[in-house]
Write an enzyme that holds these catalytic residues in place. Structure first.
Site, short mmCIF file in Angstrom:
data_model
loop_
_atom_site.label_atom_id
_atom_site.label_comp_id
_atom_site.label_asym_id
_atom_site.label_seq_id
_atom_site.Cartn_x
_atom_site.Cartn_y
_atom_site.Cartn_z
N GLU A 160 45.81 37.46 40.72
CA GLU A 160 46.97 37.45 39.49
C GLU A 160 47.22 38.80 38.94
OE1 GLU A 160 48.46 34.69 38.71
OE2 GLU A 160 47.30 33.56 40.07
N ASP A 203 47.81 39.28 47.47
CA ASP A 203 46.57 38.72 48.20
C ASP A 203 45.97 40.32 48.82
OD1 ASP A 203 46.57 36.04 48.05
OD2 ASP A 203 47.19 35.65 50.02
ZN LIG Z 1 49.99 34.34 43.60
#
Ligand SMILES: [Zn+2]
Length: 414
Positions: free
Chosen positions: A278, A359
């Site tokens: 996030e 990621d």
């Molecule tokens: Zn995401």
């Protein structure tokens, strides 16, 4: 029926057939891969969990197709069937011409659409979600939410609609530009009041009290050079067992909100990895980029609305004989999604690109292995399919398919 009516019907038919075809492909693909867990996930996901995910995906896809058919039927009844004209006449008979009858028409159409969606929403919550053990909502809470939602929509939507209708009538040629400024201000206001005024109407927020986890998160935040005002836990379990985490607020008043359901199921290192993902969205400016794109798109669409509302063929083609600003707004919002559906793979691709980048950021600032195990748990707990149809995924998925996503993360583990 004029030429535009034919163009409109062709767009509706094309988008609807495409959606039905994608849905049918998805159902077939998921069912075909039901018998075995993909090799990459054996040992992590049981055959039972895999089949439960397949079942859940198919039930939801079928419900989506039913809702699509209802939506298209309502669209055709409202436009070419003369429904909107009838509603406009009713609003005109009860309310003074101009702003009051325009607002009246918007309210009638809004209520009608809410009522049509209501049975599906009830079915989805108390049949589908309940059957798979996700629903935690009581009927009393459902209706309380429903009423609060209506009141909130009225409190925020009516003043906005009144200002826009007023601009459409009085502000001359460039009304759409002023409406765009109002729209941007409205969205920024919403972002600002959401954490303090809107979200607490529906949920309780409490400061995170798990000291060990808090310390872990504060270390991650320090590592990433990130300042937030608070770490809070939301009682998401009040409605559903699906878990999540998100950021809210602006600048230094940013808060991180964790669903209690997420904290219950993930280990502290996994929570850290999810949070690092996030943070990646923030650090890589995905949030700002998305807002800029949305504002650019609304600039174009408001300009287009400004053009269309002056064309008699636009109203006639959609079954309306008395043009008005309110009618132009409604026709525009009903018709445009059928013309823009073909662009959906582009926006979905843009979103998936951001997910890969976030990621990667998480892999650099936390442990990729923890993110992988968190994702596997979330796929399992949320009964998300590991085997979506590739074309369906290309159109609809804001997140990369499980196999690709985890494959890329595995390449980054050291
Ligand atoms: Zn995401």
């Amino acid at each position: 029926m004029n030429a535009f009516a034919l163009v409109f019907l062709a767009a509706v038919a094309a988008a609807t057939l495409l959606k039905l075809w994608l849905g049918a492909r998805h159902l077939a693909h998921v069912s075909a891969h039901r018998a075995a867990v993909p090799a990459e996930f054996t040992g992590q996901i049981t055959l039972d969990a895999h089949q439960r995910a397949a079942e859940y995906t198919c039930v939801k896809t079928r419900l989506g197709l039913i809702s699509l058919v209802l939506e298209v039927a309502l669209l055709l009844i409202l436009t070419l069937g003369g429904g909107l004209q009838w509603l406009a006449n009713a609003a005109g008979a009860w309310l003074p011409a101009g702003l009051p009858s325009g607002l009246g028409l918007l309210v009638l159409v809004g209520l009608l659409m809410t009522l049509v969606e209501l049975p599906l929403s009830l079915y989805s919550t108390f049949r589908v979600e309940a059957r798979f053990g996700f629903n935690k909502m009581t009927p009393a809470l459902f209706w309380k939410d429903f009423v609060k939602g209506l009141l909130l929509a009225a409190a925020l939507g009516l003043p906005l609609a009144a200002v826009v209708l007023w601009l459409m009538e009085k502000a001359g040629e460039l009304w759409w530009f002023y409406a765009w400024l109002v729209w941007m201000a409205f969205n920024i206001l919403l972002l600002a009041i959401y954490p303090t005024w809107i979200a607490p109407l529906f949920n309780k927020f409490t400061p995170m009290d798990n000291a060990a986890l808090k310390e872990r998160i504060e270390q991650l935040l320090a590592r990433c050079g990130f300042k937030v005002k608070g770490l809070v836990v939301m009682d998401g379990s009040l409605r559903s067992s699906h878990g999540n985490a998100y950021f809210t607020g602006f600048g230094k008043s940013k808060r991180i909100v964790f669903f209690d359901t997420l904290l219950e199921r993930l280990s502290p290192p996994e929570v850290e990895a999810v949070l690092a993902h996030e943070l990646g969205h923030f650090k890589l400016r995905h949030v700002v980029k998305r807002i800029v794109w949305t504002f650019a798109a609304s600039f174009f669409f408001l300009w287009l609305l400004g053009f269309l509302m002056q064309q008699p063929w636009f109203y006639q083609g959609l079954g309306v004989t008395t043009p008005s600003p309110a009618m132009a707004l409604i026709l525009f919002f009903l018709a445009v999604p059928y013309f823009t559906f073909l662009l959906q793979p582009l926006t979905a691709m843009y979103s998936r690109k951001h997910e890969f980048e976030a990621d990667q950021y998480a892999a650099q600032n936390a442990d990729a292995k923890d993110l992988i195990s968190a994702l596997v748990k979330l796929y399992k707990d949320n009964a998300s399919t590991l085997t979506p149809d590739p074309l369906h995924s290309m159109f609809y998925d804001s997140h990369p398919p499980a196999l690709t996503r985890i494959g890329r993360l595995q390449a980054q583990t050291t």
